[in-house]
Design an enzyme around this catalytic site. Structure first.
Site, PDB file in Angstrom:
ATOM      1  N   SER A  15      10.446   9.219   6.836  1.00  0.00           N
ATOM      2  CA  SER A  15      10.102  10.649   6.804  1.00  0.00           C
ATOM      3  C   SER A  15      11.260  11.568   7.187  1.00  0.00           C
ATOM      4  O   SER A  15      11.469  12.580   6.507  1.00  0.00           O
ATOM      5  CB  SER A  15       8.891  10.928   7.700  1.00  0.00           C
ATOM      6  OG  SER A  15       7.754  10.332   7.134  1.00  0.00           O
ATOM      7  N   THR A  59       1.278   9.719  12.110  1.00  0.00           N
ATOM      8  CA  THR A  59       1.146   8.382  11.532  1.00  0.00           C
ATOM      9  C   THR A  59       0.515   7.416  12.533  1.00  0.00           C
ATOM     10  O   THR A  59       0.097   7.825  13.625  1.00  0.00           O
ATOM     11  CB  THR A  59       2.501   7.892  10.970  1.00  0.00           C
ATOM     12  OG1 THR A  59       2.279   6.687  10.232  1.00  0.00           O
ATOM     13  CG2 THR A  59       3.529   7.635  12.068  1.00  0.00           C
ATOM     14  N   LYS A  63      -3.667   8.851  13.623  1.00  0.00           N
ATOM     15  CA  LYS A  63      -4.238   9.678  12.543  1.00  0.00           C
ATOM     16  C   LYS A  63      -5.694  10.071  12.784  1.00  0.00           C
ATOM     17  O   LYS A  63      -6.152  11.085  12.271  1.00  0.00           O
ATOM     18  CB  LYS A  63      -4.155   8.928  11.205  1.00  0.00           C
ATOM     19  CG  LYS A  63      -2.774   8.877  10.605  1.00  0.00           C
ATOM     20  CD  LYS A  63      -2.852   8.214   9.238  1.00  0.00           C
ATOM     21  CE  LYS A  63      -1.502   8.059   8.601  1.00  0.00           C
ATOM     22  NZ  LYS A  63      -1.596   7.564   7.227  1.00  0.00           N
ATOM     23  N   ASN A  84      -2.987  13.437   8.529  1.00  0.00           N
ATOM     24  CA  ASN A  84      -1.575  13.032   8.616  1.00  0.00           C
ATOM     25  C   ASN A  84      -0.622  14.221   8.588  1.00  0.00           C
ATOM     26  O   ASN A  84       0.587  14.035   8.635  1.00  0.00           O
ATOM     27  CB  ASN A  84      -1.208  12.018   7.517  1.00  0.00           C
ATOM     28  CG  ASN A  84      -0.983  12.681   6.185  1.00  0.00           C
ATOM     29  OD1 ASN A  84      -1.490  13.773   5.930  1.00  0.00           O
ATOM     30  ND2 ASN A  84      -0.227  12.042   5.324  1.00  0.00           N
ATOM     31  N   ASP A  99      -1.861  12.212   2.088  1.00  0.00           N
ATOM     32  CA  ASP A  99      -1.883  10.975   1.287  1.00  0.00           C
ATOM     33  C   ASP A  99      -2.772  11.214   0.072  1.00  0.00           C
ATOM     34  O   ASP A  99      -2.495  10.737  -1.034  1.00  0.00           O
ATOM     35  CB  ASP A  99      -2.455   9.797   2.098  1.00  0.00           C
ATOM     36  CG  ASP A  99      -1.438   9.230   3.071  1.00  0.00           C
ATOM     37  OD1 ASP A  99      -0.234   9.463   2.877  1.00  0.00           O
ATOM     38  OD2 ASP A  99      -1.854   8.564   4.032  1.00  0.00           O
ATOM     39  N   GLY A 125      -8.321   0.017   4.414  1.00  0.00           N
ATOM     40  CA  GLY A 125      -7.702   0.710   5.543  1.00  0.00           C
ATOM     41  C   GLY A 125      -7.590   2.206   5.289  1.00  0.00           C
ATOM     42  O   GLY A 125      -8.245   2.766   4.413  1.00  0.00           O
ATOM     43  N   TYR A 213       6.065   0.893  -1.223  1.00  0.00           N
ATOM     44  CA  TYR A 213       7.299   1.439  -1.807  1.00  0.00           C
ATOM     45  C   TYR A 213       8.522   0.590  -1.475  1.00  0.00           C
ATOM     46  O   TYR A 213       9.604   0.820  -2.004  1.00  0.00           O
ATOM     47  CB  TYR A 213       7.523   2.890  -1.353  1.00  0.00           C
ATOM     48  CG  TYR A 213       7.322   3.099   0.124  1.00  0.00           C
ATOM     49  CD1 TYR A 213       6.103   3.558   0.602  1.00  0.00           C
ATOM     50  CD2 TYR A 213       8.332   2.825   1.039  1.00  0.00           C
ATOM     51  CE1 TYR A 213       5.882   3.733   1.956  1.00  0.00           C
ATOM     52  CE2 TYR A 213       8.132   2.999   2.388  1.00  0.00           C
ATOM     53  CZ  TYR A 213       6.900   3.453   2.843  1.00  0.00           C
ATOM     54  OH  TYR A 213       6.695   3.620   4.199  1.00  0.00           O
ATOM     55  N   GLY A 233       4.834   2.819  -4.997  1.00  0.00           N
ATOM     56  CA  GLY A 233       4.395   3.877  -4.080  1.00  0.00           C
ATOM     57  C   GLY A 233       5.443   4.894  -3.682  1.00  0.00           C
ATOM     58  O   GLY A 233       5.154   5.780  -2.864  1.00  0.00           O
TER      59      GLY A 233
HETATM   60  P1  NAP Z   1      -3.918  -0.960   6.971  1.00  0.00           P
HETATM   61  O1  NAP Z   1      -4.968   0.016   7.393  1.00  0.00           O
HETATM   62  O2  NAP Z   1      -3.192  -1.716   8.013  1.00  0.00           O
HETATM   63  O3  NAP Z   1      -4.510  -2.089   5.965  1.00  0.00           O
HETATM   64  C1  NAP Z   1      -5.090  -1.842   4.767  1.00  0.00           C
HETATM   65  C2  NAP Z   1      -6.109  -2.917   4.400  1.00  0.00           C
HETATM   66  O4  NAP Z   1      -5.475  -4.002   3.763  1.00  0.00           O
HETATM   67  C3  NAP Z   1      -6.858  -3.561   5.542  1.00  0.00           C
HETATM   68  O5  NAP Z   1      -7.894  -2.717   5.981  1.00  0.00           O
HETATM   69  C4  NAP Z   1      -7.360  -4.851   4.907  1.00  0.00           C
HETATM   70  O6  NAP Z   1      -8.583  -4.629   4.195  1.00  0.00           O
HETATM   71  C5  NAP Z   1      -6.268  -5.174   3.900  1.00  0.00           C
HETATM   72  N1  NAP Z   1      -5.405  -6.253   4.372  1.00  0.00           N
HETATM   73  C6  NAP Z   1      -4.638  -6.265   5.481  1.00  0.00           C
HETATM   74  N2  NAP Z   1      -3.983  -7.441   5.587  1.00  0.00           N
HETATM   75  C7  NAP Z   1      -4.363  -8.178   4.515  1.00  0.00           C
HETATM   76  C8  NAP Z   1      -4.045  -9.500   4.051  1.00  0.00           C
HETATM   77  N3  NAP Z   1      -3.203 -10.282   4.730  1.00  0.00           N
HETATM   78  N4  NAP Z   1      -4.618  -9.922   2.897  1.00  0.00           N
HETATM   79  C9  NAP Z   1      -5.477  -9.137   2.204  1.00  0.00           C
HETATM   80  N5  NAP Z   1      -5.818  -7.885   2.603  1.00  0.00           N
HETATM   81  C10 NAP Z   1      -5.268  -7.412   3.732  1.00  0.00           C
HETATM   82  O7  NAP Z   1      -2.835  -0.233   6.100  1.00  0.00           O
HETATM   83  P2  NAP Z   1      -2.816   1.221   5.421  1.00  0.00           P
HETATM   84  O8  NAP Z   1      -2.330   2.201   6.411  1.00  0.00           O
HETATM   85  O9  NAP Z   1      -4.101   1.458   4.740  1.00  0.00           O
HETATM   86  O10 NAP Z   1      -1.623   1.007   4.362  1.00  0.00           O
HETATM   87  C11 NAP Z   1      -1.699   0.003   3.374  1.00  0.00           C
HETATM   88  C12 NAP Z   1      -0.395  -0.079   2.608  1.00  0.00           C
HETATM   89  O11 NAP Z   1      -0.178   1.132   1.921  1.00  0.00           O
HETATM   90  C13 NAP Z   1       0.853  -0.299   3.468  1.00  0.00           C
HETATM   91  O12 NAP Z   1       1.701  -1.182   2.802  1.00  0.00           O
HETATM   92  C14 NAP Z   1       1.492   1.064   3.556  1.00  0.00           C
HETATM   93  O13 NAP Z   1       2.881   1.023   3.698  1.00  0.00           O
HETATM   94  C15 NAP Z   1       1.109   1.643   2.190  1.00  0.00           C
HETATM   95  N6  NAP Z   1       1.037   3.113   2.169  1.00  0.00           N
HETATM   96  C16 NAP Z   1       1.826   3.761   1.293  1.00  0.00           C
HETATM   97  C17 NAP Z   1       1.761   5.145   1.234  1.00  0.00           C
HETATM   98  C18 NAP Z   1       2.651   5.875   0.266  1.00  0.00           C
HETATM   99  O14 NAP Z   1       2.824   7.087   0.423  1.00  0.00           O
HETATM  100  N7  NAP Z   1       3.183   5.219  -0.735  1.00  0.00           N
HETATM  101  C19 NAP Z   1       0.885   5.857   2.053  1.00  0.00           C
HETATM  102  C20 NAP Z   1       0.072   5.156   2.932  1.00  0.00           C
HETATM  103  C21 NAP Z   1       0.161   3.750   2.998  1.00  0.00           C
HETATM  104  P3  NAP Z   1      -9.807  -5.691   4.265  1.00  0.00           P
HETATM  105  O15 NAP Z   1      -9.857  -6.145   5.679  1.00  0.00           O
HETATM  106  O16 NAP Z   1     -10.967  -4.860   3.875  1.00  0.00           O
HETATM  107  O17 NAP Z   1      -9.502  -6.784   3.306  1.00  0.00           O
END
Ligand code: NAP
Length: 269
Positions: A15, A59, A63, A84, A99, A125, A213, A233
């Protein structure tokens, strides 16, 4: 103009770089600092933010907790259940979820249409919440939330998207659809050798979107056959930062600015 990022551990955040590049391109005299805080210190740091800053991003892990310190919360952030971005105006704090807007802008930029389409979202998540709210608001046709544990999914998703079907990864293997969206961290740096799904799942969808990303080409995106549309991403990451600036500056910016920032950033990650 003083801005920053409030979170737990922030050493790897992109960021500051994104907002510095934004300030350079727009000529805005702004600073962007890192505000690391424990949950216990949140009341103190939120008081400082309100007194001294024009806005901040929020973050992991604050959040949700930050919402109780705000004077007002925008409807999308309230529905998603996470903030956020905060703006401080006339001593009043308002929370947003960019987001949601960044994801939407990424789809629009890539010409991915949602109304009436069949879409599957992997993970439950924070990111999945913003994505599912956006898809529901855009009249998605059929929506699938894919999780390892359907029994643990709370009512929040159903409230945001009443037609959302909660399924597991085995059920996903029987579905064909238009857009597959990875909102899990599986495949993200530094553990880049995995995909949350088998290749045949990616093959069963017209478009593959991975909101990760880093790396730019996750295994999931590599599983898509040659010629299939894939999107990573990075655009969303920059677009959500620009959406925060749009809230702070009170004006809109063209997608060409997002692209310029993205290209500069790509050279550094
Ligand atoms: P999070 O809350 O930690 O996890 C997201 C979900 O992924 C969890 O609730 C879980 O769902 C599933 N998960 C976690 N570990 C797993 C595994 N080993 N196998 C299968 N499913 C798994 O993360 P988040 O904050 O939502 O972010 C998720 C991803 O998006 C990250 O990589 C982050 O960097 C990316 N992101 C990108 C942007 C962008 O602007 N491009 C913005 C936000 C986030 P279940 O338990 O329901 O299976």
């Amino acid at each position: 103009m003083r801005y920053g990022l409030l979170g737990g551990k922030l050493v790897h955040s992109l960021s500051p770089q994104i907002h510095e590049i934004f300030f350079n391109y727009t000529g805005i005299n702004g600073s962007y600092e890192l505000l690391e805080s424990s949950a216990e210190n949140l009341p103190v740091i939120m008081r400082q933010v309100k007194e001294k800053m024009n806005g901040c991003n929020v973050t992991i892990p604050h959040k949700i907790a930050v919402m109780s310190f705000l004077d007002d919360i925008a409807p999308e952030a309230l529905a998603i259940g996470a903030v956020n971005t905060i703006v401080i105006r006339n001593g009043k704090t308002t929370g947003y979820n960019t987001d949601y807007f960044g994801f939407g802008r990424m789809l629009e930029y890539n010409g991915i249409k949602i109304p009436g389409k069949k879409v599957a979202v992997l993970g439950s998540g924070g990111a999945a919440r913003a994505v599912i709210k956006y898809l529901a608001d855009k009249n998605v046709g059929e929506l699938y939330l894919v999780t390892r544990t359907p029994e643990n999914i709370d009512n929040h998703f159903k409230e945001m998207a009443p037609s959302c079907n909660v399924i597991d990864y085995t059920q996903l293997e029987k579905i064909n659809g238009n857009v597959l969206i990875n909102c899990t961290p599986v495949g993200m740096y530094p553990r880049m050798d995995a995909s949350p799904v088998k290749r045949k799942v990616v093959e069963a969808f017209g478009v593959a979107v991975d909101i990760i990303y880093n790396p730019a080409q996750t295994i999931l995106l590599q599983q898509a056959a040659a010629g299939k549309k894939t999107v990573n991403g990075l655009f969303m990451l920059v677009a959500q930062a620009v959406a925060a600036q749009e809230i702070w500056q009170g004006r809109q910016y063209d997608s060409s600015l997002i692209l310029k920032i993205m290209k500069d950033l790509e050279r550094n990650i």
